[in-house]
Write an enzyme that holds these catalytic residues in place. Structure first.
Site, PDB file in Angstrom:
ATOM      1  N   CYS B  83      99.724  32.375  -6.193  1.00  0.00           N
ATOM      2  CA  CYS B  83      98.454  31.758  -5.814  1.00  0.00           C
ATOM      3  C   CYS B  83      97.835  30.981  -6.972  1.00  0.00           C
ATOM      4  O   CYS B  83      96.851  30.279  -6.787  1.00  0.00           O
ATOM      5  CB  CYS B  83      97.459  32.816  -5.342  1.00  0.00           C
ATOM      6  N   HIS B 332      91.902  29.275   1.766  1.00  0.00           N
ATOM      7  CA  HIS B 332      92.827  29.616   0.678  1.00  0.00           C
ATOM      8  C   HIS B 332      94.246  29.165   1.029  1.00  0.00           C
ATOM      9  O   HIS B 332      95.100  29.973   1.362  1.00  0.00           O
ATOM     10  CB  HIS B 332      92.759  31.124   0.427  1.00  0.00           C
TER      11      HIS B 332
END
Lengths: 352, 385, 135
Positions: B83, B332
């Site tokens: 991420c 996200h």
């Protein structure tokens, strides 16, 4: 049959999964609750349990007792055979026994094989272990009878087809607390129950499975052992028999002259169902949990197809448990489920 | 080493872009950033992305997006750090310009997640964790954060509701961000009743699965004003790492890499935590907000949650966070997130944040976290007055 | 289908075999060959006893691919008696009965199938410690 070198039980262990399906649940769904229940409830394996995992836990319990029996000297590398008898091996082709052997540290110099003879597979492994140790080919041999039995939805077997079994570490009499006095095997081709290749559920021959199959074989094997030893039912403190339901083993025992006092300790079928290849072997662990030196035990298995193995065992020393789990620890551990949960645990819902 | 500035940013809305492929999304963000920077040629393109191979069935994103954007021949590679991939691309671009090897570098984050279904996305995200010793045991990425949250609540005596304001604040800020996925506020009641994903984490603790792309153009500060009226100077850029698995950490509740990355950034910029005007943190889950605030020095251990409770994190608070909605409300798209954070900090510093504008924003910080804290990128940006 | 990947870690998964550092005595699981305490090489195998307590836990309702049929299931960080934390599933326990600090013991269970035709993957899991009440 007697081995050249005396053989005994060095350690034993049992396993029963925690889920229980009351037979009433099956009856309610398929007969409006009108069935005569063959057992009160049966054990059901969890989603992450199969014959390999249950065998591993029973084997670990057996090894714990062996370590107590011969303190500081037991080495799993001395186990010369790991034999698992079952009719529900997780793979069609690929041994369960190597998974068990690896998990208990017995690999790589050991014999490993899976046995199959319906419900007699466990005692078959036990017989072979007597021969393996009794001939001097191995110091110890591990014989396991374990099943996660299948019953077709709605069939008579669905009430009883349970899960569980036991593991026995056989070895030299000097390391043992039980002496194996003698054994008999009695087989012929009597097709009372089978499961064809690729079929999920077994078929059975209804009432034919009674007289010509179960009773004929159990009684013949037991009587042959009586004759060979020159003994009768009253010479034994305990009688443990294959337990497909609550009625058969008691009737077989009574036919052979045993009383309920001799049979009660080894009768588990009402609480855990029929554990198939594990059935009489886990009955025996329940007896060994409470036996005392001098006790003599008769064990008779039955496997469809068909045959029986009969054993005479003599307790020579008091087994020490020292915290190792006993059979009734597992029998008492129970979480009751309903038929829907049972169907999910057995993988009988079609998801795709 | 040369001073580096951002001369342009571009982003597409974070959304379920059913009609756009990963190359199209990359192109849209890149072309927007290049227009914003008034540049037509680049020396290099660094594409931050985590899961294109697994979820978009496409690797080799550097060449793919460069070609699709009409930049055939340019140096272009994909940068992967779970991420934190977007933030890591920013760091690589920063090094390229600072070193003098490149003058105009595009740093991009892009992720296409919605082409796959739930269980496959969940399995893909779990690749940020330890494959043999976490993911193989059935752990989802959410559950790893849930292990942290449960332990945090246990050690410091919080209840689940104490985390609510992180999500409520993020959603309040998402309302004013045209690029946010969720533009509606949420209530404490909604948070309390949200469906469990991996207990104690519920749907409203969690940032959503989404597609997105964001981009920035970097250039030497010395020539930045020729391209931008409001160039944004990169005061600090740092990456630190920790163990991939939670069980191998020295202290699971202390994000060592976040602390290390932040302290390196503060040193590089010559500032302290108290000098930071606002903080775009990695609120993939509410627990990560608390741990990030603590590791970056804004709260004592176990006190991160209190900043949500006492209002410090609001747009007029002591330390505004997730000012454009954060991962929770903006969305996200994992490998793109780090570059959305950079673009948002730049917009705040350029006073182009619209209704979400922070007053007197001079020094902004972004922290992009990969995995449960194994890779942490900290970037400090400043408006050149 | 993957085979060698799972086969490689059989001893870790079936027997909980990690390592012990010959330099500082730190017990290591999973094995990592370099001691996390003293950074020196540590390659001596060490079999863990399988006892520990729950450090943290969570119950998964949205599972990764391959685990869908097991939901809900509970995962945990378990603090082993010998020191290290280990990530594993809990089994034979209802979620409402799990507590941080609860003593647990290792059992070997099926983790998942590698697809319908692939191999069965077995591994350590942990369950509440069973005490013998019979003798």
């Amino acid at each position: 049959m007697r081995s050249n070198i005396p053989v005994g039980i060095v350690g034993y262990g049992s396993y029963v999964p925690r889920f229980r399906l009351p037979a009433q649940e099956v009856s309610d769904l398929w007969t409006d609750g009108n069935a005569v229940l063959p057992v009160r409830e049966k054990s059901v394996p969890g989603l992450d349990e199969d014959v390999a995992t249950m065998s591993i836990e029973a084997a670990r319990n057996a090894l714990k007792r062996a370590r107590i029996m011969i303190p500081g000297q037991f080495n799993p590398k001395d186990i010369g055979a790991v034999w698992v008898g079952s009719e529900s091996h997780p793979y069609a082709v690929k041994p369960t026994s190597t998974i068990v052997a690896e998990s208990i540290g017995a690999t790589p110099y050991t014999q490993a094989a899976d046995w199959q003879f319906a419900c007699k597979a466990g005692t078959e492994a036990f017989q072979a272990s007597i021969g393996f140790v009794g001939s001097g080919m191995a110091k110890y041999a591990l014989a396991i009878g374990m099943d996660a039995a299948q019953g077709r939805p709605g069939d008579a077997l669905e009430y009883t087809a349970g899960a569980g079994g036991a593991a026995y570490l056989l070895g030299p009499i000097s390391d043992s607390f039980v002496e194996i006095e003698a054994s008999v095997s009695y087989v012929n081709d009597t097709p009372d129950f089978w499961r064809r290749q690729y079929e999920k559920f077994p078929e059975h021959a209804g009432r034919f499975t009674g007289e010509p199959a179960y009773f004929q074989h159990v009684t013949s094997a037991a009587q042959a052992l009586f004759e060979g030893l020159g003994k009768g039912a009253r010479d034994f403190d305990y009688f443990v028999c294959h337990q497909p339901n609550t009625r058969f083993p008691v009737k077989a025992g009574e036919n052979l002259g045993f009383t309920m006092d001799q049979m009660a300790a080894g009768l588990l079928v009402n609480d855990i169902g029929n554990t198939y290849a594990g059935s009489c072997l886990i009955g025996l662990t329940a007896v060994l949990d409470k036996c005392k030196p001098g006790d003599r035990i008769m064990v008779v298995s039955f496997g469809s197809g068909a045959g029986s193995d009969a054993f005479s065992l003599k307790v020579t020393r008091l087994p020490s448990h020292n915290g190792v789990l006993c059979t009734h620890d597992y029998v008492r551990r129970r979480k009751v489920i309903d038929y829907a949960q049972y169907t999910r645990l057995k993988g009988n819902y079609r998801l795709t | 080493m040369r001073d580096v500035s951002i001369i342009g940013v571009g982003q597409i809305p974070v959304a379920e872009h059913w009609d756009k492929s990963i190359r199209e999304m990359g192109y849209l963000a890149l072309s927007a950033a290049m227009r914003n920077a008034k540049v037509t040629v680049l020396d290099a393109l660094y594409v931050g992305n985590m899961l294109s191979g697994e979820l978009a069935r496409q690797e080799h994103l550097g060449a793919l997006i460069a070609d699709f954007s009409g930049l055939r021949g340019v140096e272009a590679v994909k940068i992967e750090a779970a991420c934190a991939s977007g933030g890591a691309a920013m760091r690589m671009g920063y090094m390229a310009v600072a070193s003098g090897l490149c003058n105009f570098v595009a740093v991009m984050g892009v992720e296409k997640m919605t082409d796959q279904q739930g269980p496959d996305i969940t399995a893909g995200l779990a690749m940020a964790a330890d494959g043999d010793y976490e993911a193989l045991h059935g752990l989802s990425f959410v559950s790893i954060n849930a292990l942290l949250m449960r332990r945090y609540m246990h050690e410091y005596g919080y209840t689940k509701g104490d985390f609510a304001n992180f999500a409520i604040n993020a959603h309040a800020n998402g309302v004013g961000n045209p690029n946010a996925m969720f533009r509606a506020p949420i209530t404490f009641k909604a948070f309390s009743e949200a469906k469990s994903v991996a207990d104690p984490i519920n749907l409203l603790d969690s940032s959503p699965i989404a597609d997105g792309a964001a981009c920035a153009i970097l250039a030497p500060t010395a020539i930045a004003s020729e391209f931008s009226d409001k160039p944004i100077r990169v005061r600090a850029s740092s990456i630190a790492t920790d163990t991939v698995s939670l069980h191998d950490r020295r202290e699971p509740l202390w994000l060592e890499a976040a602390a290390l990355s932040a302290s390196r950034a503060y040193d590089m910029a010559g500032v302290r935590a108290s000098d930071i005007s606002f903080f775009e943190l990695h609120d993939a889950f509410t627990i990560m907000s608390a741990l990030s605030l603590e590791a970056a020095g804004f709260a004592a251990r176990g006190h991160g949650v209190r900043m949500a409770q006492d209002g410090s994190i609001g747009r007029t608070g002591k330390l505004p966070i997730t000012t454009m909605g954060g991962l929770k409300a903006r969305g996200h798209p994992v490998g793109a997130t780090g570059m959305y954070q950079i673009a948002e900090v730049a917009l705040q510093l350029r006073e182009e944040a619209g209704p979400n504008q922070i007053a007197n924003a001079s020094l902004g910080m972004a922290q992009n976290i990969g995995g449960s804290g194994a890779t942490v990128v900290t970037t400090i940006l400043e408006r050149i007055k | 289908m993957e085979v060698s990947r799972f086969w490689r870690t059989t001893k870790q998964r079936y027997q909980l075999i990690g390592e012990v550092c010959g330099h500082c005595g730190t017990k290591i699981f999973p094995p990592r060959d370099v001691c996390p305490s003293c950074d020196l090489e540590a390659k001596t195998p060490f079999e863990f006893g399988g006892k520990g307590e729950v450090f943290s836990y969570s119950t998964i309702h949205q599972a990764p691919a391959g685990f869908e049929k097991y939901v809900p299931y509970t995962v945990a960080l378990v603090k082993l008696e010998e020191g290290p934390l280990i990530t594993a599933q809990l089994t034979d326990v209802d979620e409402c009965d799990v507590k941080i600090g609860m003593p647990v013991e290792m059992v070997t269970r099926a983790l998942r199938e590698d697809g319908e035709r692939g191999m069965l993957i077995y591994s350590y899991k942990f369950r509440p410690v069973m005490e013998s009440k019979s003798i």
